[in-house]
Design a protein around this motif. Structure first.
Motif, PDB file in Angstrom:
ATOM      1  N   SER A  87      36.752  44.926  44.708  1.00 48.60           N
ATOM      2  CA  SER A  87      36.190  43.580  44.891  1.00 48.60           C
ATOM      3  C   SER A  87      36.964  42.607  44.021  1.00 48.60           C
ATOM      4  O   SER A  87      37.725  43.023  43.132  1.00 48.60           O
ATOM      5  CB  SER A  87      34.707  43.538  44.492  1.00 48.60           C
ATOM      6  OG  SER A  87      34.582  43.691  43.089  1.00 48.60           O
ATOM      7  N   GLY A  88      36.741  41.323  44.247  1.00 49.11           N
ATOM      8  CA  GLY A  88      37.350  40.301  43.401  1.00 49.11           C
ATOM      9  C   GLY A  88      36.857  40.422  41.967  1.00 49.11           C
ATOM     10  O   GLY A  88      37.623  40.257  41.013  1.00 49.11           O
ATOM     11  N   ASP A 141      42.762  32.566  38.827  1.00 51.08           N
ATOM     12  CA  ASP A 141      42.019  32.897  40.043  1.00 51.08           C
ATOM     13  C   ASP A 141      42.473  31.912  41.108  1.00 51.08           C
ATOM     14  O   ASP A 141      42.107  30.736  41.090  1.00 51.08           O
ATOM     15  CB  ASP A 141      40.507  32.790  39.783  1.00 51.08           C
ATOM     16  CG  ASP A 141      39.672  33.165  41.017  1.00 51.08           C
ATOM     17  OD1 ASP A 141      40.225  33.169  42.125  1.00 51.08           O
ATOM     18  OD2 ASP A 141      38.456  33.431  40.839  1.00 51.08           O
ATOM     19  N   ALA A 154      40.038  36.932  45.073  1.00 56.09           N
ATOM     20  CA  ALA A 154      38.983  37.617  45.810  1.00 56.09           C
ATOM     21  C   ALA A 154      39.560  37.751  47.214  1.00 56.09           C
ATOM     22  O   ALA A 154      39.531  36.807  48.004  1.00 56.09           O
ATOM     23  CB  ALA A 154      37.706  36.796  45.806  1.00 56.09           C
TER      24      ALA A 154
HETATM   25  C1  LIG Z   1      34.222  35.443  45.815  1.00 56.64           C
HETATM   26  C2  LIG Z   1      34.984  35.030  44.623  1.00 56.64           C
HETATM   27  C3  LIG Z   1      35.188  35.913  43.557  1.00 56.64           C
HETATM   28  C4  LIG Z   1      34.584  37.303  43.525  1.00 56.64           C
HETATM   29  O1  LIG Z   1      35.068  38.110  44.571  1.00 56.64           O
HETATM   30  P1  LIG Z   1      34.206  39.341  45.136  1.00 56.64           P
HETATM   31  O2  LIG Z   1      35.113  39.991  46.134  1.00 56.64           O
HETATM   32  O3  LIG Z   1      32.963  38.758  45.738  1.00 56.64           O
HETATM   33  O4  LIG Z   1      33.899  40.229  43.988  1.00 56.64           O
HETATM   34  C5  LIG Z   1      35.939  35.477  42.482  1.00 56.64           C
HETATM   35  N1  LIG Z   1      36.483  34.232  42.464  1.00 56.64           N
HETATM   36  C6  LIG Z   1      36.313  33.362  43.476  1.00 56.64           C
HETATM   37  C7  LIG Z   1      36.927  32.013  43.385  1.00 56.64           C
HETATM   38  C8  LIG Z   1      35.564  33.731  44.590  1.00 56.64           C
HETATM   39  O5  LIG Z   1      35.382  32.854  45.580  1.00 56.64           O
END
Ligand SMILES: *Cc1c(COP(=O)(O)O)cnc(C)c1O
Length: 407
Positions: free
Chosen positions: A103-104, A201, A223
């Motif tokens: 996951s992200g 990110d 993500a």
């Molecule tokens: C969704 C998201 C995450 C987390 O990702 P997951 O796959 O839901 O764990 C982190 N950063 C941003 C900007 C996101 O939109």
């Protein structure tokens, strides 16, 4: 890669060969758009199939001399379909190495867990809420000294950095849900002078619109659940690194030991999704810009937050830092406060009322009620993730919902 399906004798050392050829290919004269569309042009050698098979084996034959010359030992760290997806991501991010996660959140937290107890970390006040929560609660159990700072303010970042103590500056740009912009190049210079790394990110920017490593960042996170996959059917995370250094190797070990890996079927879907990344995000970004310009004049909208608008506080930096578009995410602040915002979200038909972002379908979400206390998100804000539908339909649907909510 495909050589894996040939007789063992012909693919000795092929793991190394396949990585080398990927690196060579990313230096080819073809653009990232072309390489992305063809998933680096890999084919299955055995059948000449243009779509490589999904590798599902969890274990691999050991050589008679006790070695694992294939480079594949056990499925937790070693999966060829996952490596193929990682090579595509490394190409997009112009990275020396890339790694996929379950996951992200798994990808992002792995970066923080690679730090040492006592390390000082700077993170944005406006950022993805679940990661901010983790940093404010769990990260302390790892001994990290996390400080939130307005990373859209260079002077605030410079003042918060403690040379020799700050080891990581985390950025998210544009950042949830106000789409604040942080200057990656300027902050990377400040960080490096103080002996800190920069992680970005870049989920919302996508590799199509921002090249964080080229701007000086050390690690990029996605993500992959969002725009990289693009079809709201895979949970995945990714990291890409400018260098395969000791810090990166620590993250490699963390993924392996915590088992935060991605499965081969998800990796296959991600590869398929990434083939259309460029097409999808350019279309969605153009529609988001179009909607931003239309809603900024709307009588029931108090403010539109979109870095592509000259009125956005981060516009000048975004215009320098992002190329080809300002992304598919925007927010609108609905006149009449929280009740009107919630009523507007209740009144849409084509937009889908759901969390998440980056899919081909457009999503609308009342963000403050999800983020809870401590969130910088205003209660009258609706977050819009623009997909690839007809932007005229998207405008009409939301325009009608705004009218009904103010009826
Ligand atoms: C969704 C998201 C995450 C987390 O990702 P997951 O796959 O839901 O764990 C982190 N950063 C941003 C900007 C996101 O939109």
């Amino acid at each position: 890669m495909s050589e894996r399906s040939k007789p063992p004798v012909s693919h000795r050392g092929s793991a190394k060969t396949s990585r080398a050829s990927t690196a060579a290919k990313s230096n080819a004269p073809w653009s990232k758009r072309s390489l992305g569309a063809q998933a680096l042009g890999r084919i299955d050698e055995a059948t000449r199939a243009v779509v490589p098979p999904i590798h599902v084996s969890t274990t691999f034959i050991r050589d008679a001399d006790n070695q694992y010359s294939s480079g594949f030992v056990y499925g937790r760290p070693d999966n060829e379909t996952v490596r193929e997806a990682e090579a595509i991501l490394a190409m997009w991010e112009e990275a020396e190495a890339a790694m996929l996660f379950g996951s992200g959140m798994a990808a992002a937290t792995s970066v923080f867990m690679a730090l040492a107890p006592g390390d000082h970390v700077l993170a944005p006040t406006v950022m993805y809420w679940a990661l901010r929560n983790w940093l404010m609660t769990e990260a302390r159990h790892w001994g990290l000294d996390v400080e939130l700072v307005d990373t859209s303010d260079i002077d605030a970042v410079r003042a918060a950095v403690r040379p020799g103590r700050t080891r990581l500056i985390w950025l998210e740009t544009p950042s949830n849900p106000l789409w604040s912009i942080s200057d990656i190049a300027a902050i990377s210079a400040i960080a490096h002078e103080a002996g800190a790394r920069v992680g970005v990110d870049s989920t919302v920017a996508t590799p199509v619109f921002t090249r964080p490593l080229a701007l000086g960042a050390d690690i990029v996170m996605h993500a992959a659940t969002k725009a990289l996959n693009g079809h709201s059917d895979v949970i995945a995370g990714a990291l890409a690194s400018a260098r395969k250094d000791a810090f990166w190797e620590r993250i490699v070990a963390i993924r392996k030991n915590f088992g935060a890996v991605l499965g081969p079927f998800e990796a296959f879907l991600l590869i398929r999704g990434m083939r259309t990344l460029d097409l999808r995000v350019r279309t969605a970004s153009a529609s988001a810009a179009d909607l931003a310009h239309r809603f900024v004049r709307h009588p029931h909208v108090g403010e539109v937050l979109y870095p592509g608008l000259a009125s956005h506080p981060g516009h000048d930096i975004a215009a320098r830092q992002m190329t080809g578009g300002f992304g598919h995410m925007l927010s609108v602040r609905v006149r009449g406060g929280e009740a009107s915002a919630v009523a507007t979200a209740a009144g849409v038909d084509l937009w889908k009322r759901a969390t998440s972002l980056g899919g081909v379908e457009s999503l609308i979400e009342h963000r403050a009620s999800i983020e809870g206390p401590g969130s910088p998100c205003p209660p009258d804000l609706l977050r819009l993730s623009v997909g690839i539908e007809d932007p005229d339909d998207l405008f009409r649907d939301l325009d009608r919902a705004l009218a009904r909510a103010h009826g």
